[in-house]
Design an enzyme around this catalytic site. Structure first.
Site, PDB file in Angstrom:
ATOM      1  CD  GLU A  21      -2.803   0.873   2.582  1.00  0.00           C
ATOM      2  OE1 GLU A  21      -3.755   1.671   2.730  1.00  0.00           O
ATOM      3  OE2 GLU A  21      -2.572  -0.073   3.372  1.00  0.00           O
ATOM      4  CE  LYS A  62      -7.354   0.978   3.328  1.00  0.00           C
ATOM      5  NZ  LYS A  62      -6.136   1.213   4.139  1.00  0.00           N
ATOM      6  CB  CYS A  71      -4.691  -2.304   3.816  1.00  0.00           C
ATOM      7  SG  CYS A  71      -3.994  -2.640   5.453  1.00  0.00           S
TER       8      CYS A  71
END
Length: 643
Positions: free
Chosen positions: A46, A115, A170
């Site tokens: 990330e 994200k 994540c």
């Protein structure tokens, strides 16, 4: 993708926080290494271009502009490369700053995935810097000289040979409904996760469990890359996690807390994943109304294929840390199956033929465990040894000794006289050791067991196993028949393993003589003993000399039945699994034998007695396998013979 496999990599580069030049050099170096090793898709952690732990520096225009310049450099670097590279970067989209996965190939940005779930608890403050994809309307942006739309809609990349790639970042996978759920149901074969999960006591094992469960639930290959050395340790530490999973099974895992960069490379069997999905009606139903925007990747020049994965030569034998638990579970399934049948039929007796061979030994052990569980005296188990023309002293003595040690009722009935009379009745020359000679003995033994059951009450417990059913290595209406077959879905390689396990357990309980007998049975050559022994009284008729090694046939059976793989694919896997043990010509020879016998012997499987399913492969005509007895094997034989 070649032979159903795609080569993937999870990279953990060194990083310097907010030093985009250093970071992009590290990324380019690892991309070059991966390209040289035939990797088709590589994923980085990330925010790998800037470093994850920049904190309020993400508000600095200088850092955002440098990120874009670095992406431009990466595009130029990849212009002649086939590999798809997925990197993490902050991306400005109108009024929003997004934490994104950026997929690049041949100098082009294929997709940008923002994200969705931003952690903002404990040590995490992502909402201080970033917006969620849920805040985003489709926005067309200029990035690194290219016009591209950033969208909250699910996006997939389709490689030139049809592999579907999805991305999440994540925290997304920690959410109650991860984006990978929708991506997989929309067709993603592989999920790539760019992560920056810090290390806490116990968190790593939970993370691995979470990822394995998500991979299994979505029936995907899951490739995870987490930040490592170089991220800020101001308040937390990033251990560097590279994890590659296939349908819940861990394939590769990086060394945690390594200072050096790591590149984990393996192959995902996409064909296997797709077979799993097609045969899972629950998964098929869940796919309804799911869709995603699909971007086509560029074509590429295939590398020479080399299978990188180590294939287990014994797929039926349990693997893992707790082998005792696995063996106990298998035996318990067999015991519970037989227990229900005994209770249902109100039987206090079980009649079983004991030959001193593997199959009857395991069946007898299951009978003993079942009677013990039900609180019935072991004397209700009637073990019948029936020596014939090929019975050797070794198997006869082992059969008698085993029954004695286990405390069951023992009977001995020679079949020689009855079979000799039968030969006279049908006019068969006993000197001709043909199929009539052999099968007459097997049917006589079955007749004895069935008639004893009528006389004594109870039921005949079958001893035949899954491997024999696959090959048709059973006498029709002979040992093929019983009233309940406890070994029906247990293959030969697993039977050997289970009997060894029981022997070790008996040694621990100071039953050393019984353990010795069991181990000698395991070491005895597998044989039906239907032809006379040699001059020294040893077994002459060895099954594996006639039909081939059972470990090969069990391997073929597993991949043929469980995944429907072609002979070409099975041969490729067997070459890897048995490298150094069997030459290619030997593998090919017995693969052809397997196919020929499997197709020709279906009529025996179409009328099998009941028996419990133990593993993921079964040949029960009522459960897992329905096949016409007169199906042609020509298609499979042609491919196998051409190998």
């Amino acid at each position: 993708m070649q032979n159903g496999f795609i080569t993937v990599a999870a990279a953990i580069p060194q990083v310097k926080v907010a030093d985009c030049n250093f970071n992009i050099q590290q990324i380019e170096s690892m991309i070059a290494q991966a390209e040289g090793r035939g990797v088709e898709v590589i994923v980085f952690p990330e925010l790998s271009i800037t470093g994850y732990s920049c904190q309020d520096l993400f508000h600095q225009q200088a850092l955002l502009e440098k990120t874009e310049q670095s992406l431009l450099m990466l595009l130029d670097f990849t212009r002649q490369l086939d590999i798809i590279s997925i990197v993490g970067a902050p991306v400005v989209a109108g009024d929003l700053l997004l934490n994104c996965a950026v997929a690049i190939q041949k100098g082009e940005i294929l997709a940008i995935v923002p994200k969705t779930y931003l952690p903002n608890y404990s040590e995490f403050y992502e909402k201080r810097w970033f917006a969620s994809s849920q805040d985003l309307h489709d926005t067309e942006i200029w990035l690194a000289g290219q016009r591209i739309t950033v969208s909250a809609e699910p996006q997939l990349i389709r490689t030139c040979d049809g592999v579907m790639i999805g991305m999440e970042i994540c925290e997304d996978v920690w959410a109650p409904t991860p984006p990978s759920n929708r991506l997989a149901l929309a067709g993603a074969d592989l999920i790539f996760n760019l992560s920056a999960s810090d290390e806490l006591i116990g968190k790593h094992e939970y993370l691995k469990s979470l990822l394995c469960q998500q991979s299994a639930r979505t029936i995907t290959g899951y490739i995870y890359s987490g930040c490592g050395f170089g991220e800020s340790t101001q308040d937390v530490v990033y251990g560097g996690n590279a994890i590659i999973i296939e349908n819940g099974k861990m394939l590769e895992e990086a060394e945690r807390f390594s200072i050096k960069p790591q590149l984990m490379i393996t192959q995902i069997d996409v064909e296997r994943l797709r077979v799993e999905r097609r045969t899972n009606s629950t998964y098929v139903n869940a796919q309804r109304h799911q869709h995603a925007h699909i971007v086509d990747a560029h074509s590429y020049q295939p590398h020479d294929f080399e299978l990188l994965r180590n294939i287990d030569p014994h797929p039926f034998i349990p693997s893992g840390d707790d082998m005792k638990q696995s063996c106990e579970e298998i035996l318990s399934i067999q015991v519970m199956g037989l227990a229900k049948r005994l209770v249902h039929t109100n039987s206090q007796r079980a009649i079983i033929g004991i030959s001193g061979g593997l199959d009857s030994t395991l069946a007898l052990l299951v009978c003993v465990m079942t009677f013990d569980k039900l609180g019935i005296s072991r004397k209700g188990i009637v073990g019948v040894t029936m020596p014939g023309f090929g019975t050797t002293d070794r198997t006869y003595n082992n059969a008698i000794a085993l029954m004695k040690h286990l405390g069951i009722t023992t009977m001995e009935i020679s079949i020689a006289k009855a079979v000799t009379q039968h030969f006279a009745d049908i006019g068969h020359d006993a000197a001709i050791h043909d199929v009539t000679y052999e099968n007459s003995q097997a049917r006589e033994r079955t007749q004895i067991l069935m008639d004893l059951t009528n006389q004594l009450g109870g039921l005949v417990v079958g001893t035949g196993d899954l491997s024999e059913l696959a090959l048709g290595w059973a006498t029709y209406n002979g040992d093929h028949m019983s009233m309940y077959g406890v070994n029906a879905s247990v293959p030969k390689t697993l039977i050997q393993y289970l009997v060894r396990y029981v022997a070790r357990e008996m040694e621990g309980k100071d039953e050393k003589e019984a353990a010795r007998v069991l181990l000698d049975i395991v070491d005895t050559p597998i044989s039906p003993e239907l032809t006379p022994a040699d001059e020294q009284g040893n077994i002459k008729q060895k099954t594996e000399d006639l039909v081939g090694p059972y470990e090969l046939h069990d391997f073929f059976l597993y991949y043929f039945l469980r995944f429907g793989f072609s002979p070409k694919k099975i041969f490729l896997l067997a070459q890897n699994a048995f490298a150094g043990k069997y030459e290619d010509e030997i593998i090919k020879k017995w693969l052809i034998t397997f196919i020929r016998r499997f197709f020709s012997q279906q009529f025996k499987r179409s009328c099998l007695p009941d028996g419990p399913k133990v593993g993921s492969v079964s040949l029960s005509p009522r459960g897992d396998w329905r096949m016409p007895s007169d199906a042609s094997s020509a298609l499979w034989m042609k491919e196998a013979e051409s190998l």
